[in-house]
Design a protein around this motif. Structure first.
Motif, PDB file in Angstrom:
ATOM      1  N   PHE A   7      12.470  32.361   0.205  1.00 18.85           N
ATOM      2  CA  PHE A   7      13.792  33.015  -0.276  1.00 18.85           C
ATOM      3  C   PHE A   7      14.282  33.853   0.903  1.00 18.85           C
ATOM      4  O   PHE A   7      13.526  34.402   1.680  1.00 18.85           O
ATOM      5  CB  PHE A   7      13.459  34.137  -1.440  1.00 18.85           C
ATOM      6  CG  PHE A   7      14.656  34.653  -2.090  1.00 18.85           C
ATOM      7  CD1 PHE A   7      15.642  33.986  -2.586  1.00 18.85           C
ATOM      8  CD2 PHE A   7      14.644  36.017  -2.224  1.00 18.85           C
ATOM      9  CE1 PHE A   7      16.637  34.635  -3.158  1.00 18.85           C
ATOM     10  CE2 PHE A   7      15.655  36.482  -2.686  1.00 18.85           C
ATOM     11  CZ  PHE A   7      16.765  35.953  -3.294  1.00 18.85           C
ATOM     12  N   PHE A  12      20.453  35.914  -0.477  1.00 23.77           N
ATOM     13  CA  PHE A  12      19.667  35.291  -1.866  1.00 23.77           C
ATOM     14  C   PHE A  12      19.775  33.633  -1.829  1.00 23.77           C
ATOM     15  O   PHE A  12      20.023  33.045  -2.893  1.00 23.77           O
ATOM     16  CB  PHE A  12      20.731  35.606  -3.106  1.00 23.77           C
ATOM     17  CG  PHE A  12      20.710  37.091  -3.303  1.00 23.77           C
ATOM     18  CD1 PHE A  12      20.159  37.595  -4.095  1.00 23.77           C
ATOM     19  CD2 PHE A  12      21.727  37.980  -2.494  1.00 23.77           C
ATOM     20  CE1 PHE A  12      20.027  39.245  -4.488  1.00 23.77           C
ATOM     21  CE2 PHE A  12      21.486  39.340  -2.589  1.00 23.77           C
ATOM     22  CZ  PHE A  12      20.894  39.875  -3.681  1.00 23.77           C
ATOM     23  N   GLY A 177      16.988  37.019  -9.904  1.00 24.00           N
ATOM     24  CA  GLY A 177      15.563  37.092  -9.898  1.00 24.00           C
ATOM     25  C   GLY A 177      14.763  35.906 -10.530  1.00 24.00           C
ATOM     26  O   GLY A 177      13.531  35.811 -10.900  1.00 24.00           O
ATOM     27  N   HIS A 178      15.594  34.660 -10.850  1.00 27.83           N
ATOM     28  CA  HIS A 178      14.821  33.460 -11.304  1.00 27.83           C
ATOM     29  C   HIS A 178      14.520  32.484 -10.341  1.00 27.83           C
ATOM     30  O   HIS A 178      15.341  32.506  -9.282  1.00 27.83           O
ATOM     31  CB  HIS A 178      16.126  32.791 -12.320  1.00 27.83           C
ATOM     32  CG  HIS A 178      16.257  33.354 -13.495  1.00 27.83           C
ATOM     33  ND1 HIS A 178      15.582  33.410 -14.497  1.00 27.83           N
ATOM     34  CD2 HIS A 178      17.465  34.200 -13.810  1.00 27.83           C
ATOM     35  CE1 HIS A 178      16.063  34.194 -15.699  1.00 27.83           C
ATOM     36  NE2 HIS A 178      17.319  34.765 -15.258  1.00 27.83           N
ATOM     37  N   THR A 179      13.585  31.943 -10.242  1.00 28.10           N
ATOM     38  CA  THR A 179      13.261  31.174  -9.458  1.00 28.10           C
ATOM     39  C   THR A 179      13.377  29.643  -9.808  1.00 28.10           C
ATOM     40  O   THR A 179      13.776  28.711  -8.603  1.00 28.10           O
ATOM     41  CB  THR A 179      11.623  31.075  -9.202  1.00 28.10           C
ATOM     42  OG1 THR A 179      10.923  30.927 -10.309  1.00 28.10           O
ATOM     43  CG2 THR A 179      11.278  32.473  -8.272  1.00 28.10           C
ATOM     44  N   HIS A 180      13.227  29.085 -10.863  1.00 27.89           N
ATOM     45  CA  HIS A 180      13.611  27.720 -11.419  1.00 27.89           C
ATOM     46  C   HIS A 180      13.908  27.771 -12.625  1.00 27.89           C
ATOM     47  O   HIS A 180      13.732  28.572 -13.517  1.00 27.89           O
ATOM     48  CB  HIS A 180      12.437  26.800 -10.856  1.00 27.89           C
ATOM     49  CG  HIS A 180      11.289  27.010 -11.779  1.00 27.89           C
ATOM     50  ND1 HIS A 180      10.301  27.983 -11.229  1.00 27.89           N
ATOM     51  CD2 HIS A 180      10.691  26.094 -12.584  1.00 27.89           C
ATOM     52  CE1 HIS A 180       9.341  27.723 -12.111  1.00 27.89           C
ATOM     53  NE2 HIS A 180       9.500  26.995 -13.033  1.00 27.89           N
TER      54      HIS A 180
ATOM     55  N   GLN B   5       8.071  32.441 -12.700  1.00 27.98           N
ATOM     56  CA  GLN B   5       7.788  33.487 -11.619  1.00 27.98           C
ATOM     57  C   GLN B   5       9.445  34.290 -11.839  1.00 27.98           C
ATOM     58  O   GLN B   5      10.184  33.737 -11.312  1.00 27.98           O
ATOM     59  CB  GLN B   5       7.620  33.224 -10.417  1.00 27.98           C
ATOM     60  CG  GLN B   5       7.308  34.098  -9.305  1.00 27.98           C
ATOM     61  CD  GLN B   5       6.921  33.484  -7.816  1.00 27.98           C
ATOM     62  OE1 GLN B   5       7.310  32.236  -7.679  1.00 27.98           O
ATOM     63  NE2 GLN B   5       6.268  34.286  -7.179  1.00 27.98           N
ATOM     64  N   LEU B   6       9.278  35.704 -11.889  1.00 23.87           N
ATOM     65  CA  LEU B   6      10.805  36.236 -11.786  1.00 23.87           C
ATOM     66  C   LEU B   6      10.834  37.089 -10.700  1.00 23.87           C
ATOM     67  O   LEU B   6       9.583  37.900 -10.518  1.00 23.87           O
ATOM     68  CB  LEU B   6      10.986  36.836 -12.952  1.00 23.87           C
ATOM     69  CG  LEU B   6      10.929  35.794 -14.215  1.00 23.87           C
ATOM     70  CD1 LEU B   6      10.607  36.541 -15.703  1.00 23.87           C
ATOM     71  CD2 LEU B   6      12.323  34.997 -14.282  1.00 23.87           C
ATOM     72  N   PHE B   7      11.806  37.455 -10.270  1.00 22.47           N
ATOM     73  CA  PHE B   7      11.882  38.494  -8.978  1.00 22.47           C
ATOM     74  C   PHE B   7      12.749  39.807  -9.128  1.00 22.47           C
ATOM     75  O   PHE B   7      13.669  39.451  -9.910  1.00 22.47           O
ATOM     76  CB  PHE B   7      12.364  37.738  -7.589  1.00 22.47           C
ATOM     77  CG  PHE B   7      12.220  38.710  -6.582  1.00 22.47           C
ATOM     78  CD1 PHE B   7      10.983  39.057  -6.108  1.00 22.47           C
ATOM     79  CD2 PHE B   7      13.397  38.685  -5.697  1.00 22.47           C
ATOM     80  CE1 PHE B   7      10.813  39.600  -4.691  1.00 22.47           C
ATOM     81  CE2 PHE B   7      13.358  39.349  -4.465  1.00 22.47           C
ATOM     82  CZ  PHE B   7      12.050  39.658  -3.848  1.00 22.47           C
ATOM     83  N   ASP B   8      12.268  40.938  -8.792  1.00 23.93           N
ATOM     84  CA  ASP B   8      13.376  42.002  -8.720  1.00 23.93           C
ATOM     85  C   ASP B   8      13.624  42.506  -7.349  1.00 23.93           C
ATOM     86  O   ASP B   8      12.755  42.785  -6.626  1.00 23.93           O
ATOM     87  CB  ASP B   8      12.512  43.004  -9.420  1.00 23.93           C
ATOM     88  CG  ASP B   8      13.375  44.411  -9.103  1.00 23.93           C
ATOM     89  OD1 ASP B   8      14.489  44.488  -9.539  1.00 23.93           O
ATOM     90  OD2 ASP B   8      13.046  45.580  -8.704  1.00 23.93           O
ATOM     91  N   ARG B  38      17.138  40.826 -18.944  1.00 22.66           N
ATOM     92  CA  ARG B  38      16.856  39.403 -18.283  1.00 22.66           C
ATOM     93  C   ARG B  38      15.734  38.898 -18.972  1.00 22.66           C
ATOM     94  O   ARG B  38      15.459  37.641 -19.546  1.00 22.66           O
ATOM     95  CB  ARG B  38      16.641  39.529 -16.934  1.00 22.66           C
ATOM     96  CG  ARG B  38      16.460  38.004 -16.309  1.00 22.66           C
ATOM     97  CD  ARG B  38      15.770  37.990 -14.858  1.00 22.66           C
ATOM     98  NE  ARG B  38      14.244  38.881 -14.862  1.00 22.66           N
ATOM     99  CZ  ARG B  38      13.677  39.280 -13.677  1.00 22.66           C
ATOM    100  NH1 ARG B  38      14.201  39.071 -12.474  1.00 22.66           N
ATOM    101  NH2 ARG B  38      12.651  39.835 -13.902  1.00 22.66           N
ATOM    102  N   GLY B 177      10.083  36.363   1.859  1.00 21.25           N
ATOM    103  CA  GLY B 177      10.447  35.179   1.046  1.00 21.25           C
ATOM    104  C   GLY B 177       9.763  34.252   0.585  1.00 21.25           C
ATOM    105  O   GLY B 177       9.962  32.871   0.301  1.00 21.25           O
TER     106      GLY B 177
END
Lengths: 233, 233
Positions: A7, A12, A177-180, B5-8, B38, B177
């Protein structure tokens, strides 16, 4: 297969490292110029040779790391067949062309709509790298670089929503914040697409009223030179 | 199993959604208060009941979404057994205790060092959620909340580096990242740990000279009340 989602927190952007561990060969999809050091370190740790860089389209929000990576690794730079005014690439990849990386097959599919040169890459029937054609619960905008919402709708229906529902979707960006995700999820819950007609989708896309990307004026010309800042006019 | 997996993006925190699709039950590990909407949307889309929230430790850099999620879903809030001055939790999870979620086993292991209450969670022998005990090519700092570099070294060696090399490592944060790694990679390439003695590790950790986390003064008290901002003194 090594598969790493990386990332860039400024733009983003998701970059993908895909490698065949036996062949010791890797490709990087949508590398970011400011993350080249990180990406090179990862390649060195895994003892991988970077075979190619691959772009999903000519980006408007960041500069590609392709040229910097080629300088360091002698990799080949691949860009989508429909990319225009491109200089310095090693190869243009065609619709339905398969890039082989050891035992890994990466199939390029032209999905115009976000931009006219957009492509998605299906990796071994396991997952699809969707670039800006499809995001988790969203999609790329269609208001520059010959974007076309009707074309985007058709591209998604034809080339993405025709994949098996459990195909993993790895997007080119995420802002929430979603990855997939999966194809099935996006068919069911993507608010721009689920139960939307083509006309509704076009209307949504034509009324987004988004600001111009901050870095478009430097990114697009630089990316047309594969990120080689020394030769951008 | 659903694993997300979620990101802030503000606190660089990873939250994990783990669910058994048959049992329709989910847990959220390290939810962030500003991302509760979310996370609830994702639960609703998957038609999942949130069974528990789970913390890897009392965080200093963000406020947990546990209380807000309990208000909306009646889930139970679980905190590590060694968390002190905690109010409002439903359960403290002990070292070596297994939380069952349908067919999924989540094993808690106490790994003091980043903080005295830190835990890691091994999910079905497939992956480990390492919180701030181990990052991709890094680890959590040890200079507050009773952190102790010697303890952290021992915890990592005993409970993380004893797992199979191909165990996937999902960290509590990442600032560069990276999304995940493996135990084998961290053994080999984590610059603070690979080929380092315990003494060298302690010396590295004692000389990081990091600034105080920006939100520590509001985060720690709020997290001691499970993120219930109405009752924090």
């Amino acid at each position: 297969m090594i598969f790493r989602q990386l990332f860039d927190n400024e733009s983003f952007t998701y970059t993908y490292l895909i490698a065949d561990q036996q062949a010791k060969k890797a490709i990087l999809v949508d590398p970011v110029i400011t993350q080249v050091e990180r990406d090179l370190r990862l390649l060195a740790e895994f003892d991988l040779t970077l075979s190619h860089t691959l772009e999903t389209h000519i980006h408007a929000d960041h500069i590609t790391g392709a040229h910097a990576l080629r300088q360091q690794t002698n990799c080949k730079i691949i860009v989508p067949a429909n990319a225009t005014e491109i200089h310095g690439e090693d190869k243009k990849i065609q619709h339905a062309e398969v890039l082989k990386l050891g035992h890994i097959n990466i199939t390029a599919l032209a999905t115009p709509g976000h931009t006219d040169d957009s492509m998605i890459y299906v990796v071994n029937k396991h997952c699809v790298l969707t670039g800006d054609t499809l995001f988790v619960r969203g999609c790329g905008r269609t208001d520059f670089q010959h974007g076309d919402p009707g074309q985007l709708y058709d591209s998604i229906q034809m080339h993405l929503f025709s994949l098996p529902d459990d195909t993993l979707v790895y997007p080119g960006h995420d802002y929430n914040g979603h990855t997939h995700s999966t194809v099935g999820e996006e068919k069911q819950w993507n608010p721009r697409l689920a139960e939307r007609t083509r006309e509704e989708f076009i209307s949504i896309m034509e009324n987004l009223n988004l600001p111009t990307p901050k870095k478009i004026k430097e990114s697009v010309p630089a990316n047309r030179y594969c990120g080689n800042l020394d030769v951008v006019p």
